[in-house]
Design a protein around this motif. Structure first.
Motif, PDB file in Angstrom:
ATOM      1  N   LYS A   1      52.051  44.334 -71.348  1.00 23.62           N
ATOM      2  CA  LYS A   1      51.032  45.369 -71.556  1.00 23.62           C
ATOM      3  C   LYS A   1      50.949  46.296 -70.338  1.00 23.62           C
ATOM      4  N   VAL A   2      51.116  45.747 -69.145  1.00 24.72           N
ATOM      5  CA  VAL A   2      51.123  46.585 -67.940  1.00 24.72           C
ATOM      6  C   VAL A   2      52.250  47.612 -68.022  1.00 24.72           C
ATOM      7  N   HIS A   3      53.431  47.174 -68.424  1.00 23.02           N
ATOM      8  CA  HIS A   3      54.568  48.101 -68.569  1.00 23.02           C
ATOM      9  C   HIS A   3      54.261  49.178 -69.612  1.00 23.02           C
ATOM     10  N   THR A   4      53.626  48.784 -70.692  1.00 19.94           N
ATOM     11  CA  THR A   4      53.249  49.756 -71.723  1.00 19.94           C
ATOM     12  C   THR A   4      52.266  50.785 -71.171  1.00 19.94           C
ATOM     13  N   LEU A   5      51.273  50.311 -70.436  1.00 21.19           N
ATOM     14  CA  LEU A   5      50.271  51.213 -69.848  1.00 21.19           C
ATOM     15  C   LEU A   5      50.906  52.166 -68.839  1.00 21.19           C
ATOM     16  N   LEU A   6      51.895  51.688 -68.104  1.00 28.41           N
ATOM     17  CA  LEU A   6      52.619  52.556 -67.171  1.00 28.41           C
ATOM     18  C   LEU A   6      53.388  53.635 -67.930  1.00 28.41           C
ATOM     19  N   ASN A   7      54.071  53.233 -68.965  1.00 32.34           N
ATOM     20  CA  ASN A   7      54.856  54.185 -69.757  1.00 32.34           C
ATOM     21  C   ASN A   7      53.970  55.213 -70.449  1.00 32.34           C
ATOM     22  N   GLU A   8      52.754  54.821 -70.796  1.00 38.01           N
ATOM     23  CA  GLU A   8      51.827  55.730 -71.477  1.00 38.01           C
ATOM     24  C   GLU A   8      51.051  56.619 -70.504  1.00 38.01           C
ATOM     25  N   GLY A   9      51.195  56.375 -69.194  1.00 39.94           N
ATOM     26  CA  GLY A   9      50.475  57.170 -68.201  1.00 39.94           C
ATOM     27  C   GLY A   9      49.035  56.755 -68.017  1.00 39.94           C
ATOM     28  N   ILE A  10      48.676  55.604 -68.560  1.00 39.97           N
ATOM     29  CA  ILE A  10      47.315  55.086 -68.382  1.00 39.97           C
ATOM     30  C   ILE A  10      47.189  54.410 -67.018  1.00 39.97           C
ATOM     31  N   LEU A  11      48.293  53.866 -66.541  1.00 40.05           N
ATOM     32  CA  LEU A  11      48.400  53.341 -65.179  1.00 40.05           C
ATOM     33  C   LEU A  11      49.479  54.112 -64.424  1.00 40.05           C
ATOM     34  N   ALA A  12      49.356  54.161 -63.108  1.00 38.21           N
ATOM     35  CA  ALA A  12      50.404  54.695 -62.237  1.00 38.21           C
ATOM     36  C   ALA A  12      50.657  53.667 -61.147  1.00 38.21           C
ATOM     37  N   SER A  13      51.915  53.450 -60.828  1.00 38.57           N
ATOM     38  CA  SER A  13      52.275  52.438 -59.848  1.00 38.57           C
ATOM     39  C   SER A  13      52.299  53.024 -58.435  1.00 38.57           C
ATOM     40  N   ILE A  14      51.623  52.346 -57.510  1.00 42.78           N
ATOM     41  CA  ILE A  14      51.677  52.712 -56.098  1.00 42.78           C
ATOM     42  C   ILE A  14      52.816  51.967 -55.417  1.00 42.78           C
TER      43      ILE A  14
ATOM     44  N   PHE B   1      56.055  54.185 -47.223  1.00 41.28           N
ATOM     45  CA  PHE B   1      56.008  54.145 -48.683  1.00 41.28           C
ATOM     46  C   PHE B   1      55.771  55.551 -49.226  1.00 41.28           C
ATOM     47  N   ALA B   2      56.610  55.988 -50.141  1.00 40.53           N
ATOM     48  CA  ALA B   2      56.409  57.248 -50.857  1.00 40.53           C
ATOM     49  C   ALA B   2      55.811  56.903 -52.217  1.00 40.53           C
TER      50      ALA B   2
ATOM     51  N   ILE C   1      52.528  60.017 -48.956  1.00 38.44           N
ATOM     52  CA  ILE C   1      53.352  59.180 -48.090  1.00 38.44           C
ATOM     53  C   ILE C   1      52.448  58.379 -47.160  1.00 38.44           C
ATOM     54  N   PHE C   2      52.738  57.093 -47.066  1.00 36.73           N
ATOM     55  CA  PHE C   2      51.965  56.188 -46.228  1.00 36.73           C
ATOM     56  C   PHE C   2      52.914  55.492 -45.257  1.00 36.73           C
ATOM     57  N   SER C   3      52.660  55.651 -43.965  1.00 33.52           N
ATOM     58  CA  SER C   3      53.513  55.031 -42.960  1.00 33.52           C
ATOM     59  C   SER C   3      52.741  53.986 -42.172  1.00 33.52           C
ATOM     60  N   TYR C   4      53.453  52.966 -41.729  1.00 33.47           N
ATOM     61  CA  TYR C   4      52.862  51.846 -40.995  1.00 33.47           C
ATOM     62  C   TYR C   4      53.713  51.554 -39.770  1.00 33.47           C
ATOM     63  N   THR C   5      53.070  51.523 -38.603  1.00 33.79           N
ATOM     64  CA  THR C   5      53.751  51.291 -37.337  1.00 33.79           C
ATOM     65  C   THR C   5      53.283  49.964 -36.748  1.00 33.79           C
ATOM     66  N   HIS C   6      54.235  49.181 -36.299  1.00 27.72           N
ATOM     67  CA  HIS C   6      53.915  47.851 -35.772  1.00 27.72           C
ATOM     68  C   HIS C   6      53.225  47.916 -34.420  1.00 27.72           C
ATOM     69  N   LEU C   7      52.189  47.097 -34.264  1.00 24.70           N
ATOM     70  CA  LEU C   7      51.554  46.844 -32.974  1.00 24.70           C
ATOM     71  C   LEU C   7      51.405  45.336 -32.806  1.00 24.70           C
ATOM     72  N   SER C   8      51.477  44.879 -31.572  1.00 25.33           N
ATOM     73  CA  SER C   8      51.342  43.456 -31.298  1.00 25.33           C
ATOM     74  C   SER C   8      49.888  43.085 -31.011  1.00 25.33           C
ATOM     75  N   LEU C   9      49.558  41.857 -31.307  1.00 26.73           N
ATOM     76  CA  LEU C   9      48.269  41.290 -30.914  1.00 26.73           C
ATOM     77  C   LEU C   9      48.321  40.929 -29.430  1.00 26.73           C
ATOM     78  N   PRO C  10      47.188  40.952 -28.700  1.00 28.18           N
ATOM     79  CA  PRO C  10      45.832  41.218 -29.201  1.00 28.18           C
ATOM     80  C   PRO C  10      45.470  42.708 -29.245  1.00 28.18           C
ATOM     81  N   TYR C  11      46.337  43.583 -28.663  1.00 32.01           N
ATOM     82  CA  TYR C  11      45.976  45.005 -28.615  1.00 32.01           C
ATOM     83  C   TYR C  11      45.652  45.555 -29.998  1.00 32.01           C
TER      84      TYR C  11
END
Length: 212
Positions: free
Chosen positions: A33-46, A107-108, A113-123
């Protein structure tokens, strides 16, 4: 509740696979059903396992910052996105930048567009705020001080050896107003230095702000 109505009712938040399975519990094959909803435009995948209401529903969308928090965790909004949020920099932001303890990724998506840059703990754990963007939408974002430190630390080749260098970078390059810089909490910034990279550059920023 009919599934379209159920999705519309949750449209202000990212829809996880777990939430969708709950909404579709009465279906014999909820994944189909999720695939159907995606194909119908009722859901959009991030991304795999994360969705938003699709264009067919014409429903309100989650704030991009909220989506950023959900795409990869743990993470918090920072860098240019956070500096712009606080009104410190004038340029429009076309990419939502976050920091994470995980591997750096980008991620596009249909929401940008969402970008993620690594930082170490504890900073990594210092200077993170929980702010309310709208009803039922809260996000994790760097304080203005942490966003600036993150910007300096993650900008390759950037070394600030003098107050003149700092003024040039903050005011001429990033175009942050002097009055705004005077509002920075240099005491809390100093408390992060021991765990941070580029300690000399960050110390010079604190020294320069204190001299304004």
């Amino acid at each position: 509740m009919e599934i379209n109505q159920a999705i519309r009712a949750h449209s202000r938040q990212p829809l996880t696979h777990q939430l969708l399975m709950s909404l579709l519990k009465d279906y014999k094959s909820p994944n189909d059903k999720v695939h159907t909803l995606l194909n119908e435009g009722i859901l959009a995948s991030i991304k795999k396992g994360l969705y938003i209401a699709g264009p067919v529903l014409k429903a309100k969308k989650p704030e991009p910052f909220l989506i950023a928090n959900h795409i990869l965790g743990p993470s918090y909004i920072s860098l240019d996105a956070a500096l712009s949020y606080y009104g410190l920099t004038p340029e429009r932001v076309y990419e939502i930048s976050s920091m994470t303890t995980k591997t750096s990724r980008k991620f596009a998506t249909p929401m940008g567009i969402f970008s993620y840059t690594h930082l170490s703990l504890p900073y990594y754990s210092f200077g993170i705020r929980r702010v309310k963007l709208s009803d039922e939408q809260y996000v994790m974002i760097a304080s203005q001080e942490k966003a600036l430190f993150d910007k300096v630390i993650t900008t390759s080749g950037l070394v600030l050896r003098s107050q003149r260098n700092v003024i040039s970078y903050l005011i001429e390059n990033l175009r942050i107003d002097e009055d705004s810089l005077r509002d920075f909490d240099t005491g809390i910034m100093a408390s992060w230095l021991q765990s941070a990279q580029k300690k000399d550059s960050l110390s010079m920023i604190i020294k320069t702000i204190n001299s304004l």
